[in-house]
Structure formats: structure tokens, C-alpha cells
Design a protein around this motif. Structure first.
Motif, PDB file in Angstrom:
ATOM      1  N   LEU A 148      12.782   3.778  -5.927  1.00  0.00           N
ATOM      2  CA  LEU A 148      12.596   4.371  -4.600  1.00  0.00           C
ATOM      3  C   LEU A 148      11.170   4.150  -4.103  1.00  0.00           C
ATOM      4  O   LEU A 148      10.955   3.825  -2.924  1.00  0.00           O
ATOM      5  CB  LEU A 148      12.910   5.867  -4.638  1.00  0.00           C
ATOM      6  CG  LEU A 148      14.381   6.275  -4.736  1.00  0.00           C
ATOM      7  CD1 LEU A 148      14.496   7.784  -4.838  1.00  0.00           C
ATOM      8  CD2 LEU A 148      15.164   5.763  -3.523  1.00  0.00           C
ATOM      9  N   ALA A 149      10.210   4.351  -5.005  1.00  0.00           N
ATOM     10  CA  ALA A 149       8.810   4.164  -4.616  1.00  0.00           C
ATOM     11  C   ALA A 149       8.545   2.713  -4.240  1.00  0.00           C
ATOM     12  O   ALA A 149       7.834   2.430  -3.257  1.00  0.00           O
ATOM     13  CB  ALA A 149       7.898   4.585  -5.769  1.00  0.00           C
ATOM     14  N   GLU A 150       9.138   1.790  -5.005  1.00  0.00           N
ATOM     15  CA  GLU A 150       8.927   0.367  -4.722  1.00  0.00           C
ATOM     16  C   GLU A 150       9.557  -0.019  -3.389  1.00  0.00           C
ATOM     17  O   GLU A 150       8.953  -0.747  -2.591  1.00  0.00           O
ATOM     18  CB  GLU A 150       9.525  -0.474  -5.847  1.00  0.00           C
ATOM     19  CG  GLU A 150       9.210  -1.953  -5.723  1.00  0.00           C
ATOM     20  CD  GLU A 150       9.710  -2.764  -6.900  1.00  0.00           C
ATOM     21  OE1 GLU A 150       9.619  -4.005  -6.832  1.00  0.00           O
ATOM     22  OE2 GLU A 150      10.190  -2.160  -7.886  1.00  0.00           O
ATOM     23  N   ALA A 151      10.771   0.468  -3.138  1.00  0.00           N
ATOM     24  CA  ALA A 151      11.443   0.151  -1.882  1.00  0.00           C
ATOM     25  C   ALA A 151      10.679   0.743  -0.696  1.00  0.00           C
ATOM     26  O   ALA A 151      10.532   0.100   0.350  1.00  0.00           O
ATOM     27  CB  ALA A 151      12.876   0.678  -1.908  1.00  0.00           C
ATOM     28  N   THR A 152      10.186   1.977  -0.855  1.00  0.00           N
ATOM     29  CA  THR A 152       9.410   2.614   0.208  1.00  0.00           C
ATOM     30  C   THR A 152       8.134   1.824   0.492  1.00  0.00           C
ATOM     31  O   THR A 152       7.766   1.596   1.650  1.00  0.00           O
ATOM     32  CB  THR A 152       9.061   4.064  -0.187  1.00  0.00           C
ATOM     33  OG1 THR A 152      10.263   4.797  -0.407  1.00  0.00           O
ATOM     34  CG2 THR A 152       8.262   4.744   0.920  1.00  0.00           C
ATOM     35  N   ASN A 160       4.572  -1.907   8.589  1.00  0.00           N
ATOM     36  CA  ASN A 160       3.238  -1.344   8.806  1.00  0.00           C
ATOM     37  C   ASN A 160       3.366   0.118   9.241  1.00  0.00           C
ATOM     38  O   ASN A 160       2.811   0.551  10.247  1.00  0.00           O
ATOM     39  CB  ASN A 160       2.472  -2.144   9.874  1.00  0.00           C
ATOM     40  CG  ASN A 160       1.003  -1.751   9.907  1.00  0.00           C
ATOM     41  OD1 ASN A 160       0.450  -1.275   8.921  1.00  0.00           O
ATOM     42  ND2 ASN A 160       0.378  -1.925  11.073  1.00  0.00           N
ATOM     43  N   SER A 161       4.131   0.877   8.439  1.00  0.00           N
ATOM     44  CA  SER A 161       4.437   2.255   8.793  1.00  0.00           C
ATOM     45  C   SER A 161       3.957   3.203   7.700  1.00  0.00           C
ATOM     46  O   SER A 161       3.483   2.783   6.647  1.00  0.00           O
ATOM     47  CB  SER A 161       5.951   2.415   8.974  1.00  0.00           C
ATOM     48  OG  SER A 161       6.637   2.148   7.751  1.00  0.00           O
ATOM     49  N   SER A 199      11.851  -6.619   9.633  1.00  0.00           N
ATOM     50  CA  SER A 199      11.157  -5.416  10.086  1.00  0.00           C
ATOM     51  C   SER A 199      11.987  -4.709  11.150  1.00  0.00           C
ATOM     52  O   SER A 199      12.658  -5.352  11.957  1.00  0.00           O
ATOM     53  CB  SER A 199       9.788  -5.788  10.659  1.00  0.00           C
ATOM     54  OG  SER A 199       9.213  -4.676  11.313  1.00  0.00           O
ATOM     55  N   ASP A 200      11.923  -3.365  11.178  1.00  0.00           N
ATOM     56  CA  ASP A 200      12.651  -2.636  12.229  1.00  0.00           C
ATOM     57  C   ASP A 200      11.900  -2.734  13.530  1.00  0.00           C
ATOM     58  O   ASP A 200      12.359  -2.225  14.559  1.00  0.00           O
ATOM     59  CB  ASP A 200      12.872  -1.180  11.824  1.00  0.00           C
ATOM     60  CG  ASP A 200      11.576  -0.403  11.695  1.00  0.00           C
ATOM     61  OD1 ASP A 200      10.499  -1.018  11.773  1.00  0.00           O
ATOM     62  OD2 ASP A 200      11.661   0.839  11.503  1.00  0.00           O
TER      63      ASP A 200
END
Length: 202
Positions: A148-152, A160-161, A199-200
Motif C-alpha cells: 500500500l505504501a509503495e502504491a501510494t 505530484n499529489s 496520471s489522473d
């Protein structure tokens, strides 16, 4: 303090005895028969892992035993294991412990002791199995958190969030694909590695 609610019963169970022909074996067989335990003696090796898994208990010679006699790695016995100890040489004791003895009996074997050894070994094995299961669960949970940490972090870099925004996107990705957040995290990390995540903000 833990107490037995009922007297442990071993009637109908099976025991494998890994020991050369000896009076020790005869004494064990007599006591096991009285307890209703069916027994089979093996030497110098146990049968394959598949065959030996049909046994409920294992007695093994700690004096002449060695790793190659067992179809599993040291400490990985799939049933309660009772070491039969005659020599108190430190090396022999260390080996017996390394093989994962749940209980032990000192040679020569008299007219008693088998029932107590079976009870103690069964309880120790159950605790060992429970701890191993708990450790597996903790490792899986830790691996999930790391993922989860890696995906985040990947989404933070990509968009860039902030961490909050990246985690929110991760949850949205999971819902959009009808998957768990762990599955979404794994997919995103894999896709980031192949450059397939957009990217979103694109």
C-alpha cells in the motif's frame, strides 16, 4: 493457568517410531498399545512426507539420528515430535532441539511416561502451530502495508499529489475495478513498473 477439561484421548491415533530395533522400542510399543495407539517402527529413514503425514505422533532417536532421516527441514515436523534421549552430549541435545522436539523421554524407557509425553508434545505442537500461523498472518499484513505504501508513493510521484490524495485515488481505483485495495495496490505497482499507469491529471 490452562487446564484440561477432559482427559486427553489417543485411542485410534497412529505413531511413527524412528529408532533401530531395541528394548526401548519394545517398551514404547507396549505403552502405546495400552493407550490404543497404532504404531509402526522405521529405521533408518522415515517414509516420504506424504506417507508420514498419516501419523499423529513421532518418536525419534536423538542418539543416532540425523537430518537426512526426515522428509522435512529441521524444526518443521508436521506432527508432535518426541525425542528419545540416551546421551546427554551437548551436540546430541542441540540436534534434538533443532529437530523441533515438543517433548522428550530419557532412555531407558520404563513402564510409564508415554502418556505424559504424548500430552505434553501435543500441547506444545498446538502452541507452535498457532504461533507459526500468527507469524504468517503478521508477515502477510506487513507485506500488504508495504505494498500500500509503495502504491501510494507511486501515485504521489505520478500525480505530484499529497499522500492523502494518492491514497484516495488508490481507493477509487479499487472501487472502479471491483477489487480489494490490496489488489489495486499490486496492480498499480506492477503497471508503474511497465509504464502503463496514467496520471489522473493527464
Amino acid at each position: 493457568m490452562s487446564k484440561f477439561r477432559t482427559t486427553p484421548q489417543f485411542d485410534g491415533q497412529r505413531a511413527a517410531i524412528l529408532h533401530r530395533p531395541h528394548g526401548v522400542v519394545d517398551a514404547i510399543l507396549r505403552q502405546l498399545t495400552q493407550l490404543g495407539v497404532q504404531s509402526e517402527v522405521f529405521w533408518p529413514d522415515l517414509p516420504s512426507a506424504l506417507a508420514v503425514n498419516t501419523y499423529d505422533h513421532l518418536f525419534y532417536d536423538a542418539d543416532m539420528g540425523h537430518d537426512g532421516q526426515f522428509p522435512w527441514a529441521p524444526g518443521q515436523a508436521p506432527m508432535p515430535a518426541i525425542a528419545l534421549i540416551g546421551s546427554e552430549a551437548p551436540g546430541r541435545l542441540a540436534w534434538a532441539i533443532g529437530m523441533g522436539a515438543d517433548a522428550h523421554l530419557l532412555k531407558p524407557i520404563g513402564s510409564g511416561g508415554i502418556f505424559a509425553a504424548l500430552v505434553i508434545a501435543s500441547q506444545a505442537f498446538a502452541k507452535r502451530a498457532a504461533l507459526a500461523s500468527e507469524l504468517r498472518d503478521l508477515r502477510e499484513r506487513l507485506a500488504g502495508r508495504q505494498l500500500l505504501a509503495e502504491a501510494t508513493a507511486c501515485l504521489m510521484m505520478l500525480d505530484n499529489s499529497s499522500a492523502h490524495a494518492a491514497y484516495d485515488r488508490l481507493r477509487q481505483e479499487a472501487m472502479a475495478h471491483g477489487e480489494t485495495i490490496d489488489a489495486a495496490a499490486l496492480r498499480i505497482v506492477q503497471q508503474m513498473g511497465s509504464g502503463h499507469v496514467r496520471s489522473d491529471r493527464a
